[in-house]
Design a protein around this motif. Structure first.
Motif, mmCIF file in Angstrom:
data_model
loop_
_atom_site.group_PDB
_atom_site.id
_atom_site.type_symbol
_atom_site.label_atom_id
_atom_site.label_comp_id
_atom_site.label_asym_id
_atom_site.label_seq_id
_atom_site.Cartn_x
_atom_site.Cartn_y
_atom_site.Cartn_z
ATOM 1 N N PHE A 46 -26.586 73.395 -96.580
ATOM 2 C CA PHE A 46 -27.743 73.933 -97.286
ATOM 3 C C PHE A 46 -28.392 75.058 -96.482
ATOM 4 O O PHE A 46 -28.894 74.848 -95.380
ATOM 5 C CB PHE A 46 -28.743 72.818 -97.580
ATOM 6 C CG PHE A 46 -28.172 71.770 -98.490
ATOM 7 C CD1 PHE A 46 -28.126 71.974 -99.861
ATOM 8 C CD2 PHE A 46 -27.629 70.607 -97.971
ATOM 9 C CE1 PHE A 46 -27.557 71.023 -100.700
ATOM 10 C CE2 PHE A 46 -27.054 69.651 -98.794
ATOM 11 C CZ PHE A 46 -27.027 69.860 -100.168
ATOM 12 N N GLY A 47 -28.336 76.242 -97.059
ATOM 13 C CA GLY A 47 -28.962 77.394 -96.439
ATOM 14 C C GLY A 47 -30.443 77.439 -96.741
ATOM 15 O O GLY A 47 -31.025 76.480 -97.255
ATOM 16 N N SER A 48 -31.061 78.561 -96.434
ATOM 17 C CA SER A 48 -32.506 78.702 -96.606
ATOM 18 C C SER A 48 -32.818 79.996 -97.335
ATOM 19 O O SER A 48 -32.252 81.049 -97.026
ATOM 20 C CB SER A 48 -33.208 78.702 -95.243
ATOM 21 O OG SER A 48 -34.562 79.065 -95.372
ATOM 22 N N ASN A 56 -28.580 76.927 -101.419
ATOM 23 C CA ASN A 56 -29.847 77.230 -100.741
ATOM 24 C C ASN A 56 -30.963 76.315 -101.218
ATOM 25 O O ASN A 56 -31.120 76.074 -102.425
ATOM 26 C CB ASN A 56 -30.257 78.682 -100.981
ATOM 27 C CG ASN A 56 -29.459 79.651 -100.144
ATOM 28 O OD1 ASN A 56 -28.807 79.253 -99.179
ATOM 29 N ND2 ASN A 56 -29.499 80.919 -100.500
ATOM 30 N N THR A 57 -31.747 75.824 -100.281
ATOM 31 C CA THR A 57 -32.981 75.104 -100.595
ATOM 32 C C THR A 57 -34.158 75.911 -100.063
ATOM 33 O O THR A 57 -33.979 76.958 -99.449
ATOM 34 C CB THR A 57 -32.972 73.705 -99.953
ATOM 35 O OG1 THR A 57 -32.784 73.841 -98.538
ATOM 36 C CG2 THR A 57 -31.867 72.841 -100.539
ATOM 37 N N SER A 58 -35.370 75.423 -100.296
ATOM 38 C CA SER A 58 -36.553 76.134 -99.823
ATOM 39 C C SER A 58 -37.585 75.148 -99.314
ATOM 40 O O SER A 58 -37.778 74.081 -99.902
ATOM 41 C CB SER A 58 -37.168 76.961 -100.953
ATOM 42 O OG SER A 58 -38.343 77.614 -100.514
ATOM 43 N N ASP A 59 -38.240 75.511 -98.210
ATOM 44 C CA ASP A 59 -39.324 74.658 -97.715
ATOM 45 C C ASP A 59 -40.691 75.306 -97.869
ATOM 46 O O ASP A 59 -41.706 74.635 -97.765
ATOM 47 C CB ASP A 59 -39.095 74.288 -96.246
ATOM 48 C CG ASP A 59 -39.007 75.502 -95.352
ATOM 49 O OD1 ASP A 59 -40.060 76.061 -95.026
ATOM 50 O OD2 ASP A 59 -37.894 75.885 -94.963
ATOM 51 N N ASP A 60 -40.762 76.631 -98.112
ATOM 52 C CA ASP A 60 -42.088 77.235 -98.307
ATOM 53 C C ASP A 60 -42.089 78.417 -99.264
ATOM 54 O O ASP A 60 -43.056 79.168 -99.327
ATOM 55 C CB ASP A 60 -42.714 77.640 -96.968
ATOM 56 C CG ASP A 60 -41.874 78.648 -96.194
ATOM 57 O OD1 ASP A 60 -40.886 79.154 -96.748
ATOM 58 O OD2 ASP A 60 -42.228 78.918 -95.040
ATOM 59 N N ASP A 61 -41.022 78.591 -100.050
ATOM 60 C CA ASP A 61 -40.968 79.653 -101.047
ATOM 61 C C ASP A 61 -40.983 79.003 -102.418
ATOM 62 O O ASP A 61 -40.001 78.390 -102.839
ATOM 63 C CB ASP A 61 -39.695 80.482 -100.836
ATOM 64 C CG ASP A 61 -39.694 81.752 -101.671
ATOM 65 O OD1 ASP A 61 -40.766 82.136 -102.164
ATOM 66 O OD2 ASP A 61 -38.610 82.351 -101.829
#
Length: 353
Positions: free
Chosen positions: A267-269, A290-295
């Motif tokens: 899993f990219g960012s 891709n996952t996201s932690d703050d977008d």
């Protein structure tokens, strides 16, 4: 062309060029500029101003603040919050703040320093992460090794900690605006119900993933607290602790690790675009996503929305993450469809673009 005409044309071009040059000095963030302008005139706007940092925190706070408070996020979405350097216009915004809420745990050090020097004397700064967990609960890992001293700061990826942030927001907003106590309490109650549903759906999605596939190899190490809560194993992170690209030797070790652990996907960012994850996935013959932690998803974000019901919210971001995890790890992504990802009080927050 006559000499006179040529001279007039030259002068005209110089005027246009100078005008264009002047435009480049204008603030690059119209949403924050307009909000700051409005909040600067306290005679025309009675709402207090609360300044936050990353988009998920901005959204969580705005769901509690509703229409009684102006909430503005300093860190642009899709930006590396670890290395973000605030701009002079951010100092102007912080100078007007009635309350500043940051994540803490050393995530936004430059922004916090600017806030301390720019804010009004009586304006308080609260670090939600530091208020949520103790040092004994800190996680040190691949991107945040213990010898560096700073723990993994990504608490909000765990919905349980997002709920703690919401409770703290209600507490601090009530301290700022005691007359709104009941309003904030109602918003908190309604938002907690949404977060409880997110927690239930998360557990259902995890249960649908075969136990042997509940492993995460990510680019940026932001899933540690989520994994601890929901029974996943984080087997590694591609990005080194100095936030540079990994070396050829690091990449070779990760390829071997993927093959040994038989993890089905990497899993990219969205925030850290890199071809390295794709290279490792290609060499190890696994999938990548891709996952996201703050977008937050949508509205021009790099975090594209697959499901049109997903909103530009913290819960919307986590719903998309759950779908991506389920789709790539053998789980059931349809379990996410029941989630209501909208804000409980509408879109009340601004954030840098």
């Amino acid at each position: 062309m006559s000499k006179l005409s040529a001279l007039v044309l030259t002068i005209s071009l110089l005027i246009v060029a100078c005008g264009a040059g002047n435009n480049t000095t204008a603030p690059s963030n119209p949403s924050v500029t307009s909000t700051a302008t409005k909040t600067g005139d306290r005679q025309s706007q009675d709402k207090p101003l609360v300044v936050t940092t990353v988009a998920p925190i901005t959204n969580i706070v705005s769901n509690i603040a509703g229409d009684r408070i102006s909430v503005v996020g300093v860190v642009p979405e899709g930006t590396d919050s670890h290395t973000f350097e605030p701009r002079p216009s951010d100092a102007d915004l912080l100078a007007q703040a009635d309350l500043i809420l940051v994540n803490g745990l050393s995530l936004e050090t430059p922004t916090k320093k600017l806030a301390q020097t720019s804010k009004p004397k009586d304006t308080k700064i609260y670090q939600l992460g530091d208020e949520t967990i103790t040092k004994q609960e800190w996680i040190f890992d691949f991107s945040f090794p213990k010898d560096k001293g700073d723990p993994n700061p990504h608490l909000w990826v765990n919905p349980k900690y997002a709920e703690a942030y919401a409770k703290l927001a209600a507490k601090h907003l009530t301290e700022l605006d005691p007359a709104g106590k009941d309003y904030y309490a109602t918003n908190l109650k309604n938002y907690q119900q949404r977060l409880d549903e997110l927690d239930k759906v998360t557990r259902a999605v995890v249960a649908s993933i075969p136990p042997e596939k509940r492993k995460l190899l990510t680019y940026h190490d932001s899933w540690a607290y989520w994994a601890r809560e929901y029974g996943f194993e984080v087997i590694g992170a591609i990005q080194p602790s100095d936030f540079n690209e990994p070396s050829a030797q690091d990449i070779a070790k990760l390829v071997d690790q993927v093959r040994e652990t038989k993890v089905p996907a990497i899993f990219g960012s969205e925030v850290f675009p890199s071809k390295v994850a794709e290279q490792i996935a290609r060499e190890a013959n696994v999938k990548t996503a891709n996952t996201s932690d703050d977008d937050l998803p949508g509205e021009g974000s790099a975090n594209a929305i697959e499901n049109t019901n997903t909103q530009h919210t913290y819960i919307g971001m986590m719903a998309e993450n759950l779908r991506i995890l389920a789709e790539n790890l053998g789980g059931n992504p349809k379990l996410v469809d029941s989630l209501d990802t909208a804000n409980i009080v509408g879109s009340k927050a601004s954030a840098n673009k």
